[in-house]
Scaffold this motif. Sequence first.
Motif, PDB file in Angstrom:
ATOM      1  N   ILE A 159      -3.469  -3.816  -5.584  1.00 32.07           N
ATOM      2  CA  ILE A 159      -3.926  -2.516  -5.084  1.00 32.07           C
ATOM      3  C   ILE A 159      -3.346  -1.355  -5.883  1.00 32.07           C
ATOM      4  CG2 ILE A 159      -4.250  -3.456  -2.773  1.00 32.07           C
ATOM      5  CD1 ILE A 159      -1.760  -1.937  -1.913  1.00 32.07           C
ATOM      6  N   THR A 160      -2.366  -1.627  -6.753  1.00 29.38           N
ATOM      7  CA  THR A 160      -1.852  -0.603  -7.657  1.00 29.38           C
ATOM      8  C   THR A 160      -1.710  -1.207  -9.049  1.00 29.38           C
ATOM      9  OG1 THR A 160       0.480  -1.128  -7.197  1.00 29.38           O
ATOM     10  CG2 THR A 160      -0.553   0.566  -5.822  1.00 29.38           C
ATOM     11  N   GLY A 199      -3.405   3.767  -7.560  1.00 25.43           N
ATOM     12  CA  GLY A 199      -4.264   2.851  -6.842  1.00 25.43           C
ATOM     13  C   GLY A 199      -5.350   2.253  -7.717  1.00 25.43           C
ATOM     14  N   TRP A 259      -5.400  -2.170   5.221  1.00 23.43           N
ATOM     15  CA  TRP A 259      -3.985  -2.496   5.074  1.00 23.43           C
ATOM     16  C   TRP A 259      -3.388  -2.029   3.745  1.00 23.43           C
ATOM     17  CZ3 TRP A 259      -1.079  -4.034   9.043  1.00 23.43           C
ATOM     18  CH2 TRP A 259      -1.743  -4.536  10.173  1.00 23.43           C
ATOM     19  N   PHE A 260      -4.093  -1.153   3.034  1.00 26.97           N
ATOM     20  CA  PHE A 260      -3.551  -0.655   1.770  1.00 26.97           C
ATOM     21  C   PHE A 260      -2.188   0.005   1.958  1.00 26.97           C
ATOM     22  CE2 PHE A 260      -7.318  -0.119  -1.386  1.00 26.97           C
ATOM     23  CZ  PHE A 260      -7.587  -1.475  -1.259  1.00 26.97           C
ATOM     24  N   HIS A 261      -2.002   0.692   3.104  1.00 23.67           N
ATOM     25  CA  HIS A 261      -0.738   1.390   3.341  1.00 23.67           C
ATOM     26  C   HIS A 261       0.434   0.426   3.414  1.00 23.67           C
ATOM     27  CE1 HIS A 261      -1.858  -0.009   7.343  1.00 23.67           C
ATOM     28  NE2 HIS A 261      -0.602   0.163   7.707  1.00 23.67           N
ATOM     29  N   GLY A 267      -4.214  -5.949   0.009  1.00 21.69           N
ATOM     30  CA  GLY A 267      -5.574  -5.672  -0.406  1.00 21.69           C
ATOM     31  C   GLY A 267      -6.607  -6.244   0.554  1.00 21.69           C
TER      32      GLY A 267
END
Length: 291
Positions: A257-258, A234, A25-27, A31
């Motif tokens: 995640i970023t 990222g 699910w990063f997109h 996370g």
Amino acid sequence: MGEAMVRVLAPGMFSTVQDLGRAGWFHAGVGVSGAVDRGALGLANRLVGNAESAAGIECVLGRLRLEATRSAVVAVTGAPAPITVDGRVEGLASVLFLEAGQRLELGVAATGLRCYVAVRGGIDVPPVLGSRSRDTLAGLGPEPLRAGDELPIGPAPRTWPTLELAPLAALTDDPLPVRVRLGPRADWFHNPTDLFTGHWRVATDSDRIGLRLDRPDDAPPLRRSVSGELPTEGMPLGAIQIPPSGQPVVFLADHPITGGYPVVGTVVDADIDALGQARPGRVIRFRPWLP
């Protein structure tokens, strides 16, 4: 017969439902999360015959008290908190059989940080984006446990435990060696290898998001050689991010995640679980990873 449940009598310091996380699910800006010590949860699940990915309970330090509403098979792994069933002392990483109304209680772990409780059938709370894990940063998944919560148990798997007790290496509070791959932003620092000089200590404000590390005053600082801003990029599990304070943060299960601070290195995946058991004050010694 009613539905099989585990009733929370006391949640301890901080207890959450965790599985191995919600990958993929990063997109969407989400996370993975999941158990901080993945190996400990996986072992607990194997002991009761579950798939390693089944949801269990992650408990900080102990003091968790549970009651079975029907007969249940459980196992406790991770930090070695004292374990009793209706006052009877039981072993860590052993298969425990509870009858309806019996109570499992964890004392306070003398070493390590996180305990894991698996129940045969798994904790069957509704999944969110394919996972039953609580993500403390994003606020996804089931709420942290509270006294009076009743956790449903899923159908028992066909396989039965094949061990009564799993041999485990003892957890200690000795200095913890941690292997690191330098980069991707090691070139933003004058001497990135200063990360490997001396030792660091786990700070008290560490959590599931990351370990914050302090250093003795006489140790060489990590000084940036680039003063500009880094575009957001990222952040992987185990990234060692260096904020303006110069005190590293090692990202754990619930990490963002970023991020925009430079990452001087990344902890190798095999050493992440051990970091998940490092309590405040534990000495960390980073070492270069040699493939």
